[in-house]
Scaffold this motif. Sequence first.
Motif, short mmCIF file in Angstrom:
data_model
loop_
_atom_site.label_atom_id
_atom_site.label_comp_id
_atom_site.label_asym_id
_atom_site.label_seq_id
_atom_site.Cartn_x
_atom_site.Cartn_y
_atom_site.Cartn_z
N ASN A 36 -25.77 -10.95 -36.07
CA ASN A 36 -27.17 -11.34 -35.96
C ASN A 36 -27.72 -11.09 -34.55
OD1 ASN A 36 -29.62 -12.70 -36.01
ND2 ASN A 36 -28.85 -14.29 -37.36
N LYS A 37 -28.26 -9.88 -34.34
CA LYS A 37 -28.75 -9.50 -33.00
C LYS A 37 -29.96 -10.31 -32.57
CE LYS A 37 -28.51 -6.77 -35.77
NZ LYS A 37 -28.14 -5.83 -36.76
N ALA A 38 -30.84 -10.65 -33.54
CA ALA A 38 -32.03 -11.43 -33.20
C ALA A 38 -31.61 -12.80 -32.67
CB ALA A 38 -32.92 -11.58 -34.43
N ILE B 213 -29.68 5.42 -28.76
CA ILE B 213 -30.47 5.32 -29.99
C ILE B 213 -29.86 4.19 -30.79
CG2 ILE B 213 -31.02 6.54 -32.12
CD1 ILE B 213 -31.10 9.10 -30.30
N LEU B 214 -30.59 3.09 -30.87
CA LEU B 214 -30.02 1.87 -31.42
C LEU B 214 -30.63 1.49 -32.77
CD1 LEU B 214 -29.89 -0.35 -28.18
CD2 LEU B 214 -28.06 1.01 -29.21
N ASN B 215 -31.54 2.29 -33.25
CA ASN B 215 -32.15 1.97 -34.55
C ASN B 215 -32.14 3.19 -35.46
OD1 ASN B 215 -34.71 1.68 -36.45
ND2 ASN B 215 -33.93 -0.34 -35.97
N GLY B 216 -31.33 3.10 -36.50
CA GLY B 216 -31.15 4.23 -37.41
C GLY B 216 -32.40 4.53 -38.21
N THR B 217 -33.15 3.48 -38.55
CA THR B 217 -34.36 3.70 -39.36
C THR B 217 -35.35 4.57 -38.59
OG1 THR B 217 -34.02 1.53 -40.36
CG2 THR B 217 -36.21 2.50 -40.60
N CYS B 218 -35.59 4.21 -37.32
CA CYS B 218 -36.53 5.00 -36.52
C CYS B 218 -36.00 6.41 -36.29
CB CYS B 218 -36.76 4.33 -35.15
SG CYS B 218 -37.77 2.86 -35.27
N PHE C 25 -39.65 -4.87 -37.93
CA PHE C 25 -38.59 -5.08 -36.94
C PHE C 25 -38.03 -3.75 -36.45
CE2 PHE C 25 -36.37 -9.22 -36.06
CZ PHE C 25 -37.53 -9.96 -36.17
N ASP C 26 -37.91 -2.81 -37.39
CA ASP C 26 -37.36 -1.51 -37.02
C ASP C 26 -38.40 -0.64 -36.32
OD1 ASP C 26 -34.72 -1.86 -38.05
OD2 ASP C 26 -35.50 -1.62 -40.07
N VAL C 27 -39.52 -0.37 -36.99
CA VAL C 27 -40.44 0.65 -36.46
C VAL C 27 -41.24 0.17 -35.25
CG1 VAL C 27 -40.59 1.86 -38.67
CG2 VAL C 27 -42.37 0.21 -38.06
N ILE D 4 -38.45 -3.75 -32.27
CA ILE D 4 -37.91 -5.09 -31.97
C ILE D 4 -36.39 -5.14 -32.18
CG2 ILE D 4 -38.03 -7.54 -32.64
CD1 ILE D 4 -40.98 -6.75 -33.57
N ASP D 5 -35.94 -4.54 -33.28
CA ASP D 5 -34.49 -4.53 -33.55
C ASP D 5 -33.73 -3.84 -32.40
OD1 ASP D 5 -32.14 -4.53 -35.61
OD2 ASP D 5 -32.31 -2.44 -34.98
N ALA D 6 -34.24 -2.71 -31.96
CA ALA D 6 -33.57 -2.01 -30.84
C ALA D 6 -33.61 -2.84 -29.57
CB ALA D 6 -34.22 -0.64 -30.62
N HIS E 135 -33.63 -6.14 -29.40
CA HIS E 135 -32.60 -7.19 -29.53
C HIS E 135 -31.24 -6.63 -29.09
CE1 HIS E 135 -35.13 -9.43 -32.77
NE2 HIS E 135 -35.29 -9.99 -31.59
N LYS E 136 -30.94 -5.44 -29.57
CA LYS E 136 -29.63 -4.84 -29.25
C LYS E 136 -29.53 -4.51 -27.76
CE LYS E 136 -29.37 -2.98 -33.94
NZ LYS E 136 -29.76 -1.86 -34.78
N LEU E 137 -30.65 -4.00 -27.22
CA LEU E 137 -30.64 -3.67 -25.78
C LEU E 137 -30.45 -4.93 -24.93
CD1 LEU E 137 -30.99 -1.27 -23.78
CD2 LEU E 137 -33.35 -2.04 -23.50
N ARG F 192 -22.26 5.36 -37.22
CA ARG F 192 -23.23 4.72 -38.11
C ARG F 192 -23.54 3.31 -37.63
NH1 ARG F 192 -24.21 7.62 -42.62
NH2 ARG F 192 -22.74 9.32 -42.96
N GLY F 193 -24.83 3.05 -37.45
CA GLY F 193 -25.25 1.78 -36.88
C GLY F 193 -25.65 0.74 -37.91
N ALA F 194 -25.54 1.07 -39.18
CA ALA F 194 -25.95 0.13 -40.22
C ALA F 194 -25.20 0.46 -41.50
CB ALA F 194 -27.47 0.23 -40.45
N GLY F 195 -25.42 -0.39 -42.50
CA GLY F 195 -24.81 -0.13 -43.80
C GLY F 195 -23.62 -1.05 -44.05
N1 HSE Z 1 -32.16 -1.84 -39.36
C1 HSE Z 1 -31.27 -1.40 -38.34
C2 HSE Z 1 -31.35 0.12 -38.20
C3 HSE Z 1 -29.83 -1.79 -38.58
O1 HSE Z 1 -32.14 0.75 -38.87
O2 HSE Z 1 -30.64 0.65 -37.37
C4 HSE Z 1 -29.59 -3.24 -38.37
O3 HSE Z 1 -29.93 -3.61 -37.08
#
Ligand code: HSE
Length: 466
Positions: A134-136, A187-192, A225-227, A230-232, A234-236, A329-332
Amino acid sequence: MWRRIERVGSGAIGRGGWAGRLGKKGGGSLVEELRIGVLGFGTVGTGTVRLLLTNGELLAQRTGVRFRLVRIATLDPQGDRGLDLAGIEVTDDAWKVVDGDDIDVVVEVMGGLEPAGSLVLRALRNGKPVVTANKALLAQRGEGLIAEALRSGVELGFEAAVAGAVPVIKALKESLAANRIQQVYGILNGTCNYILTEMREKGLPFATILGEAQRLGFAEADPSFDVDGIDAAHKLTILASLAFGTPLDFERVTVEGIRHISDVDIAWATEMGYRIKLLAVARRSGDEIELGVRPVLVADASMVATVEGVFNAVFIEGDFSGTTMYYGRGAGERPTASAVVADLVEIGRNRRSGARGRVPTLSILPQHLVPLPVRDSREQSGEYYIRLEVRDRPGVLAQLTEVLARFGISIDAIHQKGRSQESAVPLVMVTHETTERQVRDALVQIAALDPVSEPPRLIRIESGLA
Ligand code: HSE
């Protein structure tokens, strides 16, 4: 001189208040049991359970510990995950996991701040080590949780919170522990990264690719959160703490997402030898640090540019190691489960050896954590890409360059395509080194000029990357 040592496992049983049941398993080797409770049975929870059920024997051989799943808490206990859950209690009562006397370690993979935060805190107070993805929660409430883990003398593992299967937390805490870290970026967000890659390859706008990604299950129904970065961020936040020995503080990260990135800018970037990436950067800069997540132009020839699709990559520069790169792979389900169980392995091995607090949670002893000043992102200097839409009349360039000159901004290159006095044409400029404040102030005045028909686009060019 060689010393005789006792056989591993013979001296550590029962320390630290855990069950410490010992049995002879797997070809006569000594095996202890660690009873696992899981909070959350979505994608990552399912992967974690699947991994423990699939590789249990191998894990016992590697650790001397048998990880026994005792209880899983989920809002949907009846859901079918295609797993054989014989002997495992599935409940909708999460407190039974964190309070259960029959649970030695808690895995939190439910996500969100609440109730996850209260549950993790209670588990730690109850003296149970916690593994979380839980990064958040870590970025926003990590300090309190770490303090509680320290008071209770138990581990708080979070390899899965940053970049999924990519072992970057352990790299910072252990493999690179000898180094003063200069910068961590990646690159910490796979969706973006997936969206930006698809926009470039297909030449389609953000909204179309986002819709496609949602249909394919690569992006969440609520993608903010992704686009929005914010998610990135949190990880940073987590990476910066580990790298620089500074407390977790999400609020100090400058965050900009990718919603405003246009396929037009991506096409221009490509033509000029760049790619647009959502890059997270934590960098020492004199006595300060830079902390930011934002879309930037990176040179085509850089390794960062080769990270495409859903993949993550982290680059860490240490004063002795130089730059090292971590990719994957950063997710899944499976990649994230790999990281969750890596933390269980560490906890199991600690129990076997009687180790307590062997590796500080944030890599540095808590009394040495120092809040470092964060440089205002507007004072960071660099080169910038500017795109204007202008009516192509004589003297337009002179007007633009006059404003830029007034703000002390020097131009490296100007590109223009097409000719039209009626409709606007794109004019792209690349600046020499300047501060973001100077460019933004200049663009406020440029936007007000008569021939400029749309708000200017500004993207930083991140040079000097691996
Ligand atoms: N949703 C994130 C991503 C994975 O697209 O990289 C979980 O943090």
